[in-house]
Design a protein around this motif. Structure first.
Motif, PDB file in Angstrom:
ATOM      1  N   TYR A 136       0.842  -1.192   0.000  1.00  0.00           N
ATOM      2  CA  TYR A 136       0.000   0.000   0.000  1.00  0.00           C
ATOM      3  C   TYR A 136       0.876   1.240   0.000  1.00  0.00           C
ATOM      4  N   GLY A 137       0.293   2.328  -0.327  1.00  0.00           N
ATOM      5  CA  GLY A 137       1.041   3.567  -0.311  1.00  0.00           C
ATOM      6  C   GLY A 137       1.296   4.084  -1.703  1.00  0.00           C
ATOM      7  N   ILE A 138       1.832   5.283  -1.740  1.00  0.00           N
ATOM      8  CA  ILE A 138       2.090   5.971  -3.000  1.00  0.00           C
ATOM      9  C   ILE A 138       3.583   5.884  -3.294  1.00  0.00           C
ATOM     10  N   PRO A 139       3.958   5.281  -4.413  1.00  0.00           N
ATOM     11  CA  PRO A 139       5.390   5.209  -4.740  1.00  0.00           C
ATOM     12  C   PRO A 139       5.975   6.608  -4.925  1.00  0.00           C
ATOM     13  N   LEU A 140       7.158   6.818  -4.387  1.00  0.00           N
ATOM     14  CA  LEU A 140       7.818   8.113  -4.552  1.00  0.00           C
ATOM     15  C   LEU A 140       8.129   8.396  -6.020  1.00  0.00           C
ATOM     16  N   SER A 141       8.156   7.362  -6.842  1.00  0.00           N
ATOM     17  CA  SER A 141       8.397   7.576  -8.276  1.00  0.00           C
ATOM     18  C   SER A 141       7.290   8.432  -8.906  1.00  0.00           C
ATOM     19  N   ASN A 142       6.129   8.526  -8.243  1.00  0.00           N
ATOM     20  CA  ASN A 142       5.066   9.404  -8.737  1.00  0.00           C
ATOM     21  C   ASN A 142       5.425  10.876  -8.542  1.00  0.00           C
ATOM     22  N   ALA A 143       6.340  11.153  -7.598  1.00  0.00           N
ATOM     23  CA  ALA A 143       6.655  12.539  -7.244  1.00  0.00           C
ATOM     24  C   ALA A 143       8.096  12.940  -7.533  1.00  0.00           C
ATOM     25  N   ILE A 144       8.955  11.971  -7.787  1.00  0.00           N
ATOM     26  CA  ILE A 144      10.381  12.265  -7.961  1.00  0.00           C
ATOM     27  C   ILE A 144      10.802  11.927  -9.386  1.00  0.00           C
ATOM     28  N   LYS A 145      11.420  12.905 -10.020  1.00  0.00           N
ATOM     29  CA  LYS A 145      11.888  12.738 -11.397  1.00  0.00           C
ATOM     30  C   LYS A 145      13.258  12.065 -11.405  1.00  0.00           C
TER      31      LYS A 145
END
Length: 174
Positions: A136-145
């Motif tokens: 569960y959770g939001i992967p940091l790849s959604n926010a980090i380039k």
């Protein structure tokens, strides 16, 4: 504009010579590369000493640059640095360094985007490693380039984009 204060995260054993090339570009003020002897001394102090060194050296930095080599995703200390930077509200950017030529080893395979596996709690927006690798959770790849420089002039491509990548990462967290 003054140079940004950054913390550079990387796999010391495999990539220190590639990282030195990025540091020598002169576009940023970053943590000084420590010698292998200094790193060994810190490691002798155990996990607490390593965390203390990271925490101290990350203070007053506005951005974490993760230089992604072939095995960077395996480093628990790189993961700790990402967790700390994210939870402290710092900008974070990944830069692939596989095409920078290491004097010892040449080029290497492209590393894995470790931000895919580090997840933040959707409620708190924090990374906690008891939660971070859960399903569960939001992967940091959604926010980090992650920037992948061209293969024929990786050094020049990183040098030309480094400052703007850092600025973009910092502004994304504000």
């Amino acid at each position: 504009m003054p140079k940004r204060q950054v913390f550079i995260s990387f796999d010391y054993d495999r990539d220190v010579l590639r990282v030195a090339q990025v540091r020598n570009m002169g576009a940023l003020e970053g943590n000084t590369l420590i010698s292998s002897n200094e790193w060994e001394q810190i490691k002798k102090g155990g996990d607490a000493a390593i965390k203390n060194w990271i925490d101290t050296n990350m203070q007053n930095r506005s951005c974490l640059i993760v230089l992604i080599g072939e095995k960077t995703h395996e480093s628990r200390w790189v993961r700790y640095e990402i967790q700390k930077a994210w939870n402290d509200g710092k900008g974070i950017v990944g830069i692939y360094i596989h095409n920078l030529k290491c004097p010892r080893n040449g080029i290497c395979n492209q590393g894995y985007n470790l931000f895919r596996d580090i997840k933040m709690d959707p409620q708190t927006k924090k990374v906690d490693f008891s939660f971070a690798t859960s399903l569960y959770g939001i992967p940091l790849s959604n926010a980090i380039k992650c920037f992948n420089p061209n293969w024929y002039d990786a050094y020049g491509d990183i040098e030309n984009h480094l400052e703007s990548l850092v600025e973009e990462a910092i502004h994304a967290r504000q």
